[in-house]
Design a protein around this motif. Structure first.
Motif, mmCIF file in Angstrom:
data_model
loop_
_atom_site.group_PDB
_atom_site.id
_atom_site.type_symbol
_atom_site.label_atom_id
_atom_site.label_comp_id
_atom_site.label_asym_id
_atom_site.label_seq_id
_atom_site.Cartn_x
_atom_site.Cartn_y
_atom_site.Cartn_z
ATOM 1 N N LEU A 5 72.363 35.902 58.183
ATOM 2 C CA LEU A 5 73.152 35.407 56.897
ATOM 3 C C LEU A 5 73.925 36.140 56.632
ATOM 4 O O LEU A 5 75.033 36.327 55.902
ATOM 5 N N GLY A 30 77.135 36.093 57.975
ATOM 6 C CA GLY A 30 78.136 34.766 57.519
ATOM 7 C C GLY A 30 78.843 35.390 56.349
ATOM 8 O O GLY A 30 79.846 35.019 55.964
ATOM 9 N N GLY A 70 82.470 35.061 57.081
ATOM 10 C CA GLY A 70 83.039 33.514 56.265
ATOM 11 C C GLY A 70 83.951 33.631 55.107
ATOM 12 O O GLY A 70 84.120 35.407 54.632
ATOM 13 N N LYS A 71 83.714 33.149 54.381
ATOM 14 C CA LYS A 71 84.545 32.727 53.167
ATOM 15 C C LYS A 71 84.243 31.542 52.170
ATOM 16 O O LYS A 71 83.960 30.623 52.532
ATOM 17 N N SER A 73 82.000 29.156 49.578
ATOM 18 C CA SER A 73 81.333 29.072 49.540
ATOM 19 C C SER A 73 79.630 29.694 50.658
ATOM 20 O O SER A 73 79.101 29.280 50.415
ATOM 21 N N VAL A 74 80.267 29.206 52.060
ATOM 22 C CA VAL A 74 79.390 29.326 52.790
ATOM 23 C C VAL A 74 78.492 30.984 52.339
ATOM 24 O O VAL A 74 78.105 30.973 52.812
ATOM 25 N N ALA A 75 80.103 31.707 52.613
ATOM 26 C CA ALA A 75 79.909 33.005 52.159
ATOM 27 C C ALA A 75 78.997 33.568 51.291
ATOM 28 O O ALA A 75 77.677 34.195 51.607
ATOM 29 N N TRP A 123 76.965 31.528 49.384
ATOM 30 C CA TRP A 123 75.224 30.925 49.764
ATOM 31 C C TRP A 123 74.213 31.818 50.679
ATOM 32 O O TRP A 123 73.832 32.662 50.682
ATOM 33 N N ALA A 124 75.319 32.807 51.756
ATOM 34 C CA ALA A 124 74.778 33.372 52.837
ATOM 35 C C ALA A 124 74.010 34.164 52.384
ATOM 36 O O ALA A 124 72.865 34.818 52.344
#
Length: 421
Positions: free
Chosen positions: A321, A324, A328-329, A331-333, A335-336
């Motif tokens: 997580l 991530g 990431g970028k 909402s993925v990043a 919520w991770a």
């Protein structure tokens, strides 16, 4: 020894005394649980104040992380004197002392709003010193407020309310502190927003001190209940799993606190969520709330899965997580990184109990060593702050990922620790 027949007056008196004692213990547990809630709330407010003070005083990330350095550094500096104090004056008076010192620390936020960042740091240290004394007094006190076989359930209950405090704290701070920022121009006006909330906390802590002092609580005797890490010629250090567990506590607390400290700034990044500080504060509550929910899930899971395997799984998931979030970028990043709170839930108590397993007469000494390892909450955020200044906030989350990697190793190494028990 003469026996007492059931139903006799003597038996009735004993039953009545036991009932009265149970009632007293219940009242004491309620009061102590309020203490757990309060210091959870106060601790999580740091996550709101760090970005707030950073913006007010135009600080670097390293300078902003001095808040956690001063706060959690108190655990390392004050824990030994706190243990000695409680051995001398007892649990109840020790808790009262801790409450009054914490109230004084909160009250110092008023002059700090005029005096600058240095005085804020001093206020954080005084506040954390009081909370350290509270922790040293309250944790062992809970374990003796009833039968030994139910000590774990009592601690679980109080820790759940501690998590409730950490969940509510950021939302309250966002509402009372961050939502009023910008209403008046200037750093002085923004610094003034902390006065009301922290004076309110000072009054609440002082009131709790009065109530705790006046309460008729069971007196717990025994000078060995609060052990100091320096006792016993360091013999607990001969146990490798205790030493590794201390490193695990250091890194876990450091990672947990560090992530919480950077959340508001991370969620404010334009390529992540672009949230204002006030909006992001509500999401910080989700991070801490995940730990509260995860404790109940973990309690059920560890009835059938070994603690070490559960710890290893949670650590592996936390690493995934955090990575991530780091790479990431959107909402993925977002919520991770928030979901890491759920993974954090069982880590502290699991590492703590595994590290103490089999220490026998050195258990008290080992416990003291583990408590001092909480200083990781001071040093790891400071190190991540240096990384954030050098390579950016998002990339700096590689440091918490590395912390979880060691906890994964510890859980896997001792995954069969309880197999023969």
């Amino acid at each position: 020894m003469a026996s007492i027949a059931p139903g006799s007056p003597a038996t009735a008196r004993q039953d009545s005394a036991a009932t009265a004692q149970d009632g007293t213990n219940t009242s004491a547990l309620v009061i102590v649980t309020i203490l757990f809630f309060m210091w959870g709330l106060i601790t999580s407010l740091n996550d709101v104040l760090i970005p707030h003070l950073k913006a007010i005083y135009t600080l670097t990330y390293v300078q902003a992380m001095l808040v956690q350095f001063c706060f959690f550094g108190a655990y390392f500096i004050v824990s030994l004197p706190a243990g000695a104090l409680i051995r001398r004056i007892g649990y109840q008076k020790g808790a009262v002392t801790g409450l009054l010192i914490a109230a004084g620390g909160c009250a110092l936020f008023y002059p700090a709003s005029f005096g600058g960042y240095g005085l804020f740091l001093f206020a954080f240290f005084v506040l954390a010193s009081g909370i350290t004394i509270l922790q040293v007094a309250a944790n062992p006190y809970v374990t003796v407020l009833g039968a030994a076989r139910t000590a774990s359930s009592r601690l679980t209950l109080t820790q759940a309310f501690n998590s409730l405090g950490t969940t509510i704290g950021p939302a309250v701070g966002g509402l009372l502190i961050l939502s009023t920022v910008g209403a008046a121009a200037g750093a002085a006006a923004d610094a003034a927003t902390v006065r009301g909330p922290y004076l309110g906390l000072a009054g609440a802590l002082a009131l709790l001190a009065v109530l705790f002092f006046a309460a008729r609580l069971p007196q717990i005797s025994g000078s060995d209940d609060v052990a100091l890490p320096s006792e016993g010629q360091g013999s607990a250090w001969a146990h490798r799993h205790l030493v590794l567990g201390a490193v695990g506590i250091f890194l876990y607390v450091g990672a947990e606190v560090s992530i919480g400290s950077f959340l508001i700034n991370f969620l404010g990044e334009s390529h992540i969520a672009g949230l204002s500080h006030a909006e992001a504060a509500h999401y910080v509550s989700i991070y801490w709330g995940g730990a509260m929910v995860g404790r109940f899930i973990g309690f059920a899971v560890m009835r059938v899965v070994s603690p070490g395997k559960t710890l290893a799984f949670n650590s592996l998931l936390a690493i995934a997580l955090v990575l991530g979030a780091a790479f990431g970028k959107g909402s993925v990043a977002m919520w991770a990184i928030l979901a890491v709170g759920l993974c954090n839930s069982i880590m502290f108590p699991t590492v703590f109990s595994m590290a103490l397993n089999g220490l026998g007469k050195y258990t008290g000494q080992g416990s003291g060593i583990l408590c001092m390892a909480i200083v990781g909450g001071a040093l790891v955020p400071f190190a991540q702050g240096a990384l954030a200044d050098a390579i950016g906030v998002q990339a700096s989350f590689m440091l918490p990922a590395a912390c979880y990697a060691f906890i994964l190793y510890f859980g896997a190494k001792y995954s069969s620790m309880y197999a023969a028990q």
